[in-house]
Enzyme design. Structure first.
Site, PDB file in Angstrom:
ATOM      1  N   ARG A  23     -23.705   1.012 -26.224  1.00  0.00           N
ATOM      2  CA  ARG A  23     -24.304   1.424 -24.932  1.00  0.00           C
ATOM      3  C   ARG A  23     -23.266   1.479 -23.809  1.00  0.00           C
ATOM      4  O   ARG A  23     -23.443   2.178 -22.823  1.00  0.00           O
ATOM      5  CB  ARG A  23     -25.409   0.430 -24.539  1.00  0.00           C
ATOM      6  N   GLU A  28     -20.089 -10.851 -17.098  1.00  0.00           N
ATOM      7  CA  GLU A  28     -20.416 -11.685 -15.952  1.00  0.00           C
ATOM      8  C   GLU A  28     -19.234 -11.591 -14.972  1.00  0.00           C
ATOM      9  O   GLU A  28     -18.090 -11.778 -15.378  1.00  0.00           O
ATOM     10  CB  GLU A  28     -20.626 -13.146 -16.371  1.00  0.00           C
ATOM     11  N   ARG A  58      -5.603  -0.292   3.265  1.00  0.00           N
ATOM     12  CA  ARG A  58      -6.398  -1.128   4.179  1.00  0.00           C
ATOM     13  C   ARG A  58      -5.717  -2.508   4.237  1.00  0.00           C
ATOM     14  O   ARG A  58      -5.551  -3.139   3.208  1.00  0.00           O
ATOM     15  CB  ARG A  58      -7.839  -1.289   3.669  1.00  0.00           C
ATOM     16  N   HIS A  61      -5.070  -7.772   6.376  1.00  0.00           N
ATOM     17  CA  HIS A  61      -5.976  -8.416   7.332  1.00  0.00           C
ATOM     18  C   HIS A  61      -6.182  -9.898   7.048  1.00  0.00           C
ATOM     19  O   HIS A  61      -6.158 -10.353   5.900  1.00  0.00           O
ATOM     20  CB  HIS A  61      -7.352  -7.738   7.278  1.00  0.00           C
ATOM     21  N   LYS A  70     -11.195 -14.614  -0.305  1.00  0.00           N
ATOM     22  CA  LYS A  70     -11.785 -13.376  -0.833  1.00  0.00           C
ATOM     23  C   LYS A  70     -11.589 -13.310  -2.343  1.00  0.00           C
ATOM     24  O   LYS A  70     -10.493 -13.517  -2.849  1.00  0.00           O
ATOM     25  CB  LYS A  70     -11.127 -12.153  -0.177  1.00  0.00           C
ATOM     26  N   HIS A 117      -4.510 -10.038   3.544  1.00  0.00           N
ATOM     27  CA  HIS A 117      -4.945  -9.303   2.343  1.00  0.00           C
ATOM     28  C   HIS A 117      -5.052  -7.812   2.637  1.00  0.00           C
ATOM     29  O   HIS A 117      -5.479  -7.406   3.725  1.00  0.00           O
ATOM     30  CB  HIS A 117      -6.306  -9.828   1.876  1.00  0.00           C
ATOM     31  N   TYR A 130     -16.126  -7.217  -2.907  1.00  0.00           N
ATOM     32  CA  TYR A 130     -15.566  -8.559  -2.809  1.00  0.00           C
ATOM     33  C   TYR A 130     -16.487  -9.537  -2.098  1.00  0.00           C
ATOM     34  O   TYR A 130     -17.360  -9.137  -1.330  1.00  0.00           O
ATOM     35  CB  TYR A 130     -14.191  -8.551  -2.146  1.00  0.00           C
ATOM     36  N   GLU A 141      -9.935 -11.275  14.112  1.00  0.00           N
ATOM     37  CA  GLU A 141      -9.233 -10.526  13.074  1.00  0.00           C
ATOM     38  C   GLU A 141      -7.834 -10.097  13.522  1.00  0.00           C
ATOM     39  O   GLU A 141      -7.638  -9.706  14.670  1.00  0.00           O
ATOM     40  CB  GLU A 141     -10.047  -9.269  12.701  1.00  0.00           C
ATOM     41  N   ASP A 169      -4.657  -0.739  11.820  1.00  0.00           N
ATOM     42  CA  ASP A 169      -3.592  -1.133  10.880  1.00  0.00           C
ATOM     43  C   ASP A 169      -2.254  -0.516  11.249  1.00  0.00           C
ATOM     44  O   ASP A 169      -1.201  -1.121  11.051  1.00  0.00           O
ATOM     45  CB  ASP A 169      -4.007  -0.777   9.449  1.00  0.00           C
TER      46      ASP A 169
END
Ligand SMILES: Cc1cn([C@H]2C[C@H](O)[C@@H](COP(=O)(O)OP(=O)(O)O[C@H]3O[C@H](C)C(=O)[C@H](O)[C@H]3O)O2)c(=O)[nH]c1=O
Length: 182
Positions: A23, A28, A58, A61, A70, A117, A130, A141, A169
């Site tokens: 299938r 998990e 990205r 940060h 994270k 990150h 995440y 931030e 950024d």
């Protein structure tokens, strides 16, 4: 779930057990009790999901208060995911690690609080999901400049290509002027 060390002690690659059959597959992706015992004694409070086209970068940060740990992974495409150690007391202060995360390798990266990150999209597009250990706090931030010379992240950007960044950024701070953690 297999835990793989990286060059920074507290940053870990996690490889899930994948059950394939005619299938498709099942795996998990997170278990609270296992993660708390085996990876880090933290609790997650917010899930995020972003989609980016090829060449998007990205980051890098972090939140100077309500710092977020994270647990990141990619569900479509591939990114080069980077964590920079912003903890002044750490033996790896200012060092970075990078890992390819993809729908194919199903790898996750655990990035503790205290790290900047970000990621660069190497595929046509990538979906990035995440879990965070604290809530989004835009007032706290900060963006570390993606190509800061002192940190020296070796992004897999092809000759002649340049990353596409948000204005925030583009205006990232250089490492020397960044806010550090104890
Ligand atoms: C991060 C975040 C953003 N937003 C809103 C704020 C903006 O209107 C919009 C896009 O935000 P931003 O451009 O900051 O999104 P990213 O550049 O993906 O930011 C993330 O990028 C790197 C990879 C990270 O590690 C952080 O999780 C996070 O900073 O979503 C929210 O409503 N909640 C949130 O938790």
């Amino acid at each position: 779930m297999k835990i793989i060390d990286t060059d920074i002690t507290d940053v870990k690659v996690l490889e899930p057990e994948v059950f394939g059959d005619v299938r498709g597959f099942f795996m998990e992706t997170f278990r609270d009790d296992w993660f708390y015992e085996s990876v880090a004694p933290v609790k997650f409070v917010q899930d995020n999901h972003s989609k980016s086209i090829h060449g998007i970068l990205r980051g890098l940060h972090y939140q100077t208060q309500n710092a977020q740990g994270k647990l990141v992974r990619v569900t479509s495409g591939e990114v080069f995911d980077v964590a920079v150690d912003m903890r002044e007391s750490s033996p790896t202060f200012g060092k970075w690690v990078g890992e390819y995360l993809s729908a194919e390798n199903k790898r996750q990266l655990w990035v503790p609080a205290g790290f900047a990150h970000g990621f660069y999209v190497t595929s046509d597009f990538a979906e990035f999901v995440y879990k965070c250990t604290d809530y989004y706090s835009p007032e706290f931030e900060e963006s570390l400049l993606w190509n800061d010379q002192k940190v020296g992240v070796k992004w897999p950007i092809k000759e002649g290509e340049s990353p596409k960044l948000s204005a925030k950024d583009e205006a990232g701070v250089v490492f020397e002027r960044a806010t550090f953690f104890i």
